[in-house]
Write an enzyme that holds these catalytic residues in place. Structure first.
Site, mmCIF file in Angstrom:
data_model
loop_
_atom_site.group_PDB
_atom_site.id
_atom_site.type_symbol
_atom_site.label_atom_id
_atom_site.label_comp_id
_atom_site.label_asym_id
_atom_site.label_seq_id
_atom_site.Cartn_x
_atom_site.Cartn_y
_atom_site.Cartn_z
ATOM 1 N N LYS A 54 0.843 -1.206 0.000
ATOM 2 C CA LYS A 54 0.000 0.000 0.000
ATOM 3 C C LYS A 54 0.876 1.253 0.000
ATOM 4 O O LYS A 54 0.610 2.212 -0.733
ATOM 5 C CB LYS A 54 -0.944 -0.013 1.221
ATOM 6 C CG LYS A 54 -2.070 -1.041 1.070
ATOM 7 C CD LYS A 54 -2.840 -1.298 2.364
ATOM 8 C CE LYS A 54 -3.821 -2.455 2.148
ATOM 9 N NZ LYS A 54 -4.591 -2.811 3.337
ATOM 10 N N GLN A 98 -4.806 -1.432 9.490
ATOM 11 C CA GLN A 98 -4.698 -2.764 8.895
ATOM 12 C C GLN A 98 -5.307 -3.813 9.816
ATOM 13 O O GLN A 98 -5.024 -3.831 11.019
ATOM 14 C CB GLN A 98 -3.215 -3.074 8.598
ATOM 15 C CG GLN A 98 -2.982 -4.377 7.861
ATOM 16 C CD GLN A 98 -3.557 -4.384 6.441
ATOM 17 O OE1 GLN A 98 -3.614 -3.361 5.774
ATOM 18 N NE2 GLN A 98 -3.989 -5.546 5.992
ATOM 19 N N ASP A 121 -11.096 2.917 4.089
ATOM 20 C CA ASP A 121 -11.524 1.521 3.958
ATOM 21 C C ASP A 121 -13.041 1.406 3.833
ATOM 22 O O ASP A 121 -13.552 0.348 3.460
ATOM 23 C CB ASP A 121 -11.097 0.726 5.207
ATOM 24 C CG ASP A 121 -9.865 -0.126 4.964
ATOM 25 O OD1 ASP A 121 -9.709 -0.633 3.840
ATOM 26 O OD2 ASP A 121 -9.063 -0.279 5.906
HETATM 27 N N1 GUN Z 1 -7.035 -6.860 6.021
HETATM 28 C C1 GUN Z 1 -7.444 -7.634 4.997
HETATM 29 N N2 GUN Z 1 -8.115 -6.895 4.082
HETATM 30 C C2 GUN Z 1 -8.129 -5.636 4.546
HETATM 31 C C3 GUN Z 1 -8.666 -4.423 4.054
HETATM 32 O O1 GUN Z 1 -9.284 -4.353 2.999
HETATM 33 N N3 GUN Z 1 -8.470 -3.322 4.828
HETATM 34 C C4 GUN Z 1 -7.805 -3.376 6.007
HETATM 35 N N4 GUN Z 1 -7.669 -2.260 6.703
HETATM 36 N N5 GUN Z 1 -7.294 -4.500 6.505
HETATM 37 C C5 GUN Z 1 -7.453 -5.612 5.774
#
Ligand code: GUN
Length: 300
Positions: A54, A98, A121
């Protein structure tokens, strides 16, 4: 073998990212540098890889990224304190926490602490509710990326029967909301559904998001269906591990109209949509931030 029916998620993501880069440059011209704060609690190896990807993608788009790596024993109070600081910082436009979090931290409390305007998100209840109402809120990245792939493949989705396999908060539920908003007829299958294969066989669109390696094979699919495979499952293959989806790709390919591969399908789109959401959040905050006051001319 023809690859005409394999949906190229990398190419679709590259198109999204190219547009994001252009729009970030335009925003920077106006003096706003979009900024994403990424919080990682603990040392989960998969999460570390996701966070690194990311941050790299943000750099490519000229989005500022700030990583906050917290120890596995960070208290909930300390995490909420950091989130509140980031909420109040006008230079930060997006906050990504995350998941998964260590067990001693309440996930919902942490996600709800993030300002809905910075919730890139789309997991805050205000954004989830807005999505269900059809409002233009920040929506979860993976389902939004899946919608983009479906529109690229099928054009208008109106009236099509979509079956979503899985009902997670991150993918299944928001996916169903987005498909409904696109005027699909939507069925959601889950672990208590009776005869799921027969229900799935009625679908024009299948979105698989269960997290079980190769659970869905040709017997679940109507000929000509379009299949979006959200699963990323690590399996042991001899002495090495490899990634497979929730769909048995080799069995499905001859039956379907189109299918996403794993890797190279939905995965790249998720990160591209995160960049898109960060840009959108920055654009909206730039519009609503108080502008410096113009000098006041007094006429006597
Ligand atoms: N962990 C697995 N998928 C995601 C996601 O789309 N966003 C976040 N913040 N954590 C994750």
């Amino acid at each position: 073998m023809t690859t005409a029916n394999i949906i190229d998620g990398k190419a679709a993501a590259a198109r999204v990212l190219a547009q994001v880069k252009t729009d970030v440059a335009a925003l920077r011209e106006r003096g706003v540098a979009p900024c994403l704060a990424v919080i990682l609690v603990g040392q989960d190896p998969a999460s570390q890889v996701y966070v690194r990807n990311k941050v790299l993608r943000a750099e490519e788009c000229a989005i500022v990224s700030i990583e906050h790596k917290l120890g596995a024993h960070t208290t909930q109070a300390d995490l909420l304190g950091l989130i509140h600081t980031l909420n109040a910082d006008p230079a930060v436009h997006g906050i990504l926490l995350q998941l998964p979090l260590p067990r001693h931290i309440e996930e919902i409390a942490a996600l709800e602490a993030i300002s809905p305007l910075k919730d890139v998100d789309g997991f805050h209840s205000e954004n989830i509710g807005g999505l269900s109402q059809g409002r233009d809120v920040l929506a979860p990245c993976t389902p939004t990326g899946c919608m983009q792939l479906l529109r690229d493949t099928l054009g208008d989705l109106r009236g099509l029967h979509a079956v979503v396999v899985g009902r997670s908060n991150i993918v299944g539920k928001p996916m169903a909301a987005l498909l409904l908003r696109a005027d699909c007829t939507v069925t959601v299958l889950h672990s208590h559904s009776q005869n799921p294969a027969a229900l799935c066989r009625q679908a024009d669109i299948v979105v698989a998001a269960v997290g079980r390696p190769r659970m869905i094979d040709a017997a679940w699919l109507k000929p000509g269906a379009v299949v979006i495979d959200v699963g990323i499952n690590r399996i042991q293959d001899g002495d090495r591990t490899r990634l497979v989806g929730d769909v048995d790709f080799d069995s499905a390919l001859p039956v379907v109209r189109a299918i996403t591969p794993v890797p190279g399908g939905v995965g790249p789109m998720t990160i591209a949509l995160l960049m898109q959401n960060t840009l959108t959040a920055a654009q909206r905050q730039a519009l609503t931030d108080p502008q410096p006051e113009a000098p006041c001319l007094s006429i006597s």
